[in-house]
Design an enzyme around this catalytic site. Structure first.
Site, PDB file in Angstrom:
ATOM      1  CB  CYS A  86      -0.931  -0.112   1.230  1.00  0.00           C
ATOM      2  SG  CYS A  86      -1.942   1.338   1.748  1.00  0.00           S
ATOM      3  CB  THR A 188       2.361 -12.314   4.352  1.00  0.00           C
ATOM      4  OG1 THR A 188       1.824 -13.510   4.214  1.00  0.00           O
ATOM      5  CG2 THR A 188       3.502 -12.520   5.705  1.00  0.00           C
ATOM      6  N   GLY A 189      -0.026  -9.915   3.510  1.00  0.00           N
ATOM      7  CA  GLY A 189      -0.832  -9.321   2.331  1.00  0.00           C
ATOM      8  C   GLY A 189      -1.103 -10.165   0.900  1.00  0.00           C
ATOM      9  CG  ASP A 358      -4.971  -8.039   1.187  1.00  0.00           C
ATOM     10  OD1 ASP A 358      -5.607  -7.563   1.581  1.00  0.00           O
ATOM     11  OD2 ASP A 358      -4.168  -6.990  -0.170  1.00  0.00           O
ATOM     12  CG  HIS A 490     -25.618  25.996   1.368  1.00  0.00           C
ATOM     13  ND1 HIS A 490     -26.183  25.543   0.040  1.00  0.00           N
ATOM     14  CD2 HIS A 490     -25.772  28.192   1.076  1.00  0.00           C
ATOM     15  CE1 HIS A 490     -25.900  26.255  -0.940  1.00  0.00           C
ATOM     16  NE2 HIS A 490     -25.939  27.049   0.053  1.00  0.00           N
TER      17      HIS A 490
END
Length: 511
Positions: A86, A188-189, A358, A490
């Site tokens: 990343c 470890t991704g 991951d 706004h």
């Protein structure tokens, strides 16, 4: 009644909602804890409470959180630089180039409309790359500083299991160390997914890593894969002058995206001169000449054609990275895709070994890995961890950005739930018109009977920032009326979310 959904929230954080995720079947597996001797090696330091293998977003966050909870912690990172894919070759450098290329594109096409004129503008690619590299190195050093601040030990090297309580590390300086821990977290991704018959050389045929470091702007770029990464990197080089063609096997770009938003998004990218070849597969690659010749054919079979490019980006997804860890040595179970199987506490089938990010089922996103890391060490420390994969936002960082959380309309239909949809275009948003950047829409899907928000999808210049109000709403089971009755400043882009909520619950004001 305004704020009606508040009463439904009283016990929310007392439950763990991983079981609600789309990956529930992957998590509900039967396992028994394998018995191992936890004897110490004759070399190495004293035993840690927690050892983290991997220093990416999941790993370094887990290490810091563990230390903050009073656990003696060591983090092992093979790259020699913290932050993982990343920070080093993914999220951060790509966002740097996306921003720089957008500034160039704006200077070329939009500045004059705002009264800012100059005779010419050009790209200094080495300077652009240097800015990107500076951002990466600064952030990497920052994580090392956080390790020192929180007293996390840092070992630079490639770690592999000797036993469930010991990791052998081949250090970057050529040595070896054994790190021992009562609890070991695998973080470890993932790595680039390769395609059969295509060899990535990071020159003519590149992964996302190579696409972040091209030495010159290719005249023609072909991107294989129309997912998040492919579209982002394609956008970078298209803005800088490349002719970009995206080849995708599926019938749609970003298949996980809400269908209505996806169609509008693709039209926008096509207006930016990106070309798409959908339902198309690559069947041959020739790199013998100066460039690359791709042989493609319809996904269902048919006549072949040739597509030429100076550079080809392979962006067909990512795979869990567990090579060389020695998982088989200690008996850690994985699924057919190579993902490590864990329970709701992120524990593997081997006692004392955990996995996050991951390498386990669930969205392959840095922020999901961070949440995994925090929850995992909270469980290890005897506390309660919490991650709900159904409420993890996803963002495509093109311009405009596309961000979403919760379910798409297609998913809600498939569930058989009666629902309402509210939409509001940024063409009717005063801030978007004021800054002359009004392409996009907010779409909210809510259950018809209860008004509970089921999904929010935003295409806008800053959709990645706007989406978090929706994430918070879904986290607390809010109704669309809840957002509709919250005062929004706004003029802001966030008013479009309020108006879409009003359209879902009742009627919008400004359209």
């Amino acid at each position: 009644m305004a704020m009606a959904s508040i009463a439904r929230r009283k016990a929310y954080f007392l439950t763990t909602n991983l079981s609600n995720s789309s990956s529930v079947d992957a998590f509900k597996f039967s396992f028994s804890l394998t018995k191992f001797s936890r004897g110490f090696a004759t070399s190495g330091s004293e035993e840690n409470d927690v050892v983290v293998i991997g220093g990416g977003p999941g790993g370094y966050v887990a290490a810091i959180k563990a230390a903050q909870l009073g656990l003696k912690t060591t983090c092992i990172e093979k790259r020699g630089a913290l932050g993982g894919t990343c920070l080093n070759v993914g999220c951060i450098p790509s966002k740097a180039l996306l921003h720089s290329s957008h500034m160039f594109h704006e200077a070329q096409h939009s500045f004059a409309n705002h009264g800012v004129k100059f005779s010419s503008v050009e790209v200094d690619l080495p300077a652009m790359m240097a800015q990107k590299d500076k951002a990466v190195s600064t952030l990497t050093r920052g994580i090392e500083g956080l390790f020192k601040k929180n007293k996390v030990s840092y070992v630079k090297g490639y770690g592999k299991f000797i036993s469930p309580s010991e990791v052998s590390v081949d250090t970057v300086d050529g040595g070896n160390a054994v790190v021992k821990g009562k609890n070991i977290i695998i973080a470890t991704g993932s790595d680039v997914k390769s395609l059969p018959g295509i060899t990535i050389d990071e020159e003519k045929i590149v992964s996302s890593t190579g696409a972040l470091a091209l030495k010159q702007i290719p005249k023609k770029l072909v991107v294989i894969g129309a997912g998040y990464i492919g579209l982002e990197m394609g956008s970078v080089w298209a803005r800088l002058g490349s002719e970009v063609t995206v080849v995708e096997f599926a019938s749609d770009i970003v298949p996980s995206m809400d269908g209505e938003v996806r169609k509008q998004f693709q039209r926008t990218l096509e207006k930016q001169k990106m070309k798409f070849m959908l339902k198309t597969k690559v069947v041959g690659v020739d790199t013998s000449g100066d460039g690359v010749k791709l042989t493609v054919e319809p996904a269902s079979g048919g006549d072949q054609t040739t597509v030429e490019a100076d550079v080809v980006l392979v962006s067909a997804g990512r795979s869990p990275f567990t090579a060389g860890l020695g998982l088989d040595k200690i008996g850690v179970e994985t699924d057919k895709g190579g993902r490590i199987l864990v329970n709701e506490r992120f524990a593997t089938n081997v006692s004392g070994v955990y996995a996050i990010g991951d390498v386990i089922p669930g969205p392959m996103l840095a922020h999901k890995a961070e949440e995994d890391g925090v929850a995992c060490v909270e469980f290890i420390a005897g506390k309660h961890g919490h991650v709900d994969y159904d409420k993890v936002p996803g963002v495509v960082y093109t311009h405009p950005e596309v961000a979403s959380v919760g379910k798409t309309e297609e998913q809600v239909k498939a569930l058989g739930v009666e629902y309402r949809v509210g939409k509001f275009p940024f063409l009717a948003n005063s801030r978007a018109k004021a800054i002359d950047d009004a392409e996009g829409i907010v779409k909210i899907i809510a259950e018809k009977e209860t008004d509970k928000i089921l999904g929010v999808h935003i295409m806008a210049p800053n959709a990645g920032e706007l989406i978090h109000e929706a994430v918070l709403a879904l986290t607390y089971d809010a109704a669309s009326e809840d957002i509709a009755r919250v005062c929004h400043a706004h003029p802001t882009m966030s008013e479009a979310l309020k108006e879409a909520a009003m359209a879902t619950h009742d009627k919008p004001i400004h359209i």
